[in-house]
Scaffold this active site. Structure first.
Site, PDB file in Angstrom:
ATOM      1  N   ASP A 291       0.833  -1.210   0.000  1.00 57.35           N
ATOM      2  CA  ASP A 291       0.000   0.000   0.000  1.00 57.35           C
ATOM      3  C   ASP A 291       0.864   1.254   0.000  1.00 57.35           C
ATOM      4  O   ASP A 291       0.635   2.185   0.779  1.00 57.35           O
ATOM      5  CB  ASP A 291      -0.942   0.002   1.209  1.00 57.35           C
ATOM      6  CG  ASP A 291      -2.094   1.003   1.037  1.00 57.35           C
ATOM      7  OD1 ASP A 291      -2.434   1.324  -0.118  1.00 57.35           O
ATOM      8  OD2 ASP A 291      -2.645   1.447   2.057  1.00 57.35           O
ATOM      9  N   ASP A 482      40.149 -11.992  -3.756  1.00 62.57           N
ATOM     10  CA  ASP A 482      41.011 -12.186  -4.925  1.00 62.57           C
ATOM     11  C   ASP A 482      40.207 -12.148  -6.225  1.00 62.57           C
ATOM     12  O   ASP A 482      40.527 -12.849  -7.190  1.00 62.57           O
ATOM     13  CB  ASP A 482      41.768 -13.520  -4.819  1.00 62.57           C
ATOM     14  CG  ASP A 482      42.662 -13.576  -3.598  1.00 62.57           C
ATOM     15  OD1 ASP A 482      43.213 -12.526  -3.219  1.00 62.57           O
ATOM     16  OD2 ASP A 482      42.802 -14.670  -3.013  1.00 62.57           O
ATOM     17  N   ASP A 589      23.194 -24.214 -41.400  1.00 63.29           N
ATOM     18  CA  ASP A 589      24.183 -24.910 -40.568  1.00 63.29           C
ATOM     19  C   ASP A 589      23.585 -25.537 -39.312  1.00 63.29           C
ATOM     20  O   ASP A 589      24.316 -26.056 -38.472  1.00 63.29           O
ATOM     21  CB  ASP A 589      25.312 -23.961 -40.174  1.00 63.29           C
ATOM     22  CG  ASP A 589      24.798 -22.725 -39.435  1.00 63.29           C
ATOM     23  OD1 ASP A 589      23.578 -22.661 -39.149  1.00 63.29           O
ATOM     24  OD2 ASP A 589      25.607 -21.811 -39.153  1.00 63.29           O
TER      25      ASP A 589
END
Length: 615
Positions: A291, A482, A589
């Site tokens: 709301d 890292d 292809d």
């Protein structure tokens, strides 16, 4: 198109009806009124309407009847939803009126189950419990016996000894809010707002459970600067007392009106950032407000730069990350399309914020009609007007911001955390919060096939710098080690933000699906592939450029020969859907075409007409 309106005009259901006087859930809201005239202009609430309200109160007093202040006029236009389906609850209405075609699962379902179980025993042996939580006396042994609701909440009962009540600052259908002062304890000498909820108004088990849930949410969510502060809850034989922070700066709606109906763009940004910050916090904890509107944001003080607080959690609910709600609640002008379709989650709040920002910037409602059914049709079918004044003078970034919140497809809507990194707000200094959407997307990514992950990696290479701002922020919030993140990073980041609300919503359960990351780390590049949303990218104006660039990357590293059967299996489609995939594979292809690539990412409903030429 209608304009921004005051709290004395009903913002939901029937736009011409007179609403109950709102009670500031945090208290202290100003009494400034506003209304719309025939052409939609924002004007001060005129004396004639005040006279009508006074006359109505006098008529009620003389008749001795408690006539509801809000009427529900029949709409001349048929609607799939019943008249009055969207209530406009006051913060003092802890048990708001709800209307729906069929009773949906209620948050009070556990208490109904308990009452039924008790009904089989001695206490309620002859009582009948209805689906709405009401009771009915039934004949038994020649005598009717009615069940009695348990209206005890296990709250403290020494309210009168702890606080001295002052003047009333607001009134709603089920109660009122008063100014109060602490007499002893930690709040001694401090002014607070007390929301007083009448137990006489709690006529159903659902009504009682709604009060419990509102207090539980307020208590569980404590800790955000833009969230109304909850102190304590009390009860006695007649009422429940919810003690909260007193906000004396008035409603956001009042400030919009005091500025002539709308905010300047630069001033609006500070307001929007506060809204997004607290909503992002709620969504991360697994709470959907349901709301959000200008009346439910209060300023702590009357200072121009006072912090803003979200109030009124009477319609809020806990929601699991995989859950869809179906009860239709909210305020008509701010309700999202998926709420009307009865299947929604936290994205519904973002739609409401989009409506508020639209009003902030231009002073008009994006969806307007004179009847509730007309409002709902507008929400479901109409597009907001960005052509009329003042929109030509508003920046393209602001318009794009609003459009990406008012997207009728909830999957394409920005989350609150994403919105905070939008170009329109990047000049604002704010902390971007952790986004639970990242966890959901990474969950899908690690469950995907290698072919699908290759398609996502190609897509991530094509995103623009604007999208990377959000992804970098989320990656840093995981505190990579890292340059990589693993399961532990996701676990710690989530639990560092945990509250009781998050536990109630079972948000940490998401971590179970991320356990494969215990043995695999994600660098930033792969994190982007995992945390990117195809649906949100499709909402961008440059989506086709992104898709073409991504497909070029996919052709270089990822595309391979496939069959319709294999592609259908990859997309989790049955044999009946094979006909939809014939244009997805090149005949030359047997590899995915551009349209096949986008369908593979999105699903078979992706718009592809403009891409067919690339097959």
């Amino acid at each position: 198109m209608g304009h921004c309106f005051s709290k004395t005009t009903s913002s939901a259901v029937n736009t011409d009806a007179v609403a109950d006087r709102r009670s500031g859930g945090g208290g202290g809201a100003g009494q400034t009124g506003g209304a719309e005239n025939g052409n939609g202009a924002v004007v001060e609430y005129h004396q004639h309407h005040n006279h009508q309200q006074q006359q109505q109160r006098q008529n009620q007093a003389s008749s001795g009847k408690n006539t509801p202040a809000r009427s529900h006029a029949a709409s001349p236009c048929p609607s799939p939803y019943p008249a009055g389906v969207i209530p406009s609850p006051s913060p003092a209405r802890a048990t708001p009126r709800r209307f729906w075609p069929f009773p949906p699962p209620s948050p009070a379902k556990p208490i109904l189950t308990m009452l039924r179980r008790q009904g089989r025993g001695k206490q309620l042996k002859q009582g009948t419990i209805h689906e709405d939580g009401g009771e009915e006396a039934v004949a038994g042994g020649g005598e009717g016996v009615s069940t009695t609701l348990d209206k005890t909440f296990d709250y403290a009962r020494n309210f009168g000894a702890r606080f001295e009540l002052g003047k009333e600052v607001g009134r709603g259908h089920f109660g009122h809010t008063c100014w109060a002062k602490g007499k002893k304890g930690e709040l001694k000498g401090q002014t607070v707002a007390v929301k007083i909820i009448s137990k006489d108004k709690m006529t159903t088990a659902i009504a009682i459970e709604d009060v419990r849930r509102e207090v539980k949410i307020l208590k569980a969510l404590a800790g955000h600067n833009n969230l109304i502060r909850f102190y304590e809850s009390f009860e006695d034989a007649n009422n429940v007392y919810v003690v909260m922070e007193l906000c004396e700066g008035g409603e956001l709606l009042d400030r919009i009106l005091s500025r002539g109906g709308r905010y300047k763009e630069e001033d609006a940004k500070a307001i929007v950032v506060q809204m997004l910050s607290v909503v992002a916090y709620c969504h991360l904890q697994g709470v959907v407000h349901r709301d959000l509107k200008p009346e439910n944001f209060l300023f702590a003080t009357k200072d121009e730069d006072a912090p803003m607080k979200v109030i009124d959690f009477g319609l809020s609910d806990f929601i699991r990350t995989d859950q869809r709600l179906n009860d239709i609640v909210g305020s008509a002008y701010y309700v999202s399309p998926e709420v009307l379709h009865r299947s929604y989650s936290v994205e519904a709040d973002m739609w409401s914020i989009g409506v508020i920002v639209y009003i902030l910037l231009c002073g008009s409602r994006p969806f307007w009609a004179r009847t509730e059914s007309g409002i709902f049709r507008s929400v479901l079918r109409a597009d907001p007007n960005f052509n009329d004044s003042p929109w030509p003078s508003i920046t393209p970034e602001a318009k794009d911001f609003v459009k990406r919140l008012l997207n009728k497809d909830y999957r394409k809507r920005m989350t609150a955390a994403q919105a905070m990194t939008h170009p329109w707000l990047q000049s604002e200094q704010q902390t971007v919060p952790l986004d639970i959407l990242v966890y959901k997307l990474v969950k899908s990514y690690i469950r995907a096939t290698p072919f699908k992950r290759a398609a996502l990696k190609a897509l991530s290479k094509a995103v623009t710098e604007n999208e990377l701002v959000y992804l970098r922020a989320q990656f840093q919030l995981l505190e990579p080690k890292d340059g990589f993140v693993s399961f532990e990073n996701f676990r710690v980041a989530l639990l560092n933000n945990a509250t009781d609300a998050m536990k109630e919503s079972r948000v940490p359960d998401l971590l179970n699906s991320l356990e494969p990351l215990t043995y695999k780390k994600l660098g930033f590049e792969e994190f982007c592939a995992a945390a990117i949303s195809i649906y949100q990218l499709e909402a961008l104006e440059n989506w086709e450029d992104i898709a073409n660039t991504a497909f070029e990357y996919f052709e270089l590293d990822g595309n391979r020969t496939t069959s319709i059967e294999e592609l259908a299996q990859e997309m989790n489609l049955g044999p009946t859907a094979h006909g939809l995939l014939h244009d997805c594979i090149r005949s030359s292809d047997r590899k995915l075409s551009l349209i096949g690539y986008t369908k593979f990412l999105h699903g078979v409903t992706v718009r592809a007409g403009s891409m067919a030429r690339h097959r």
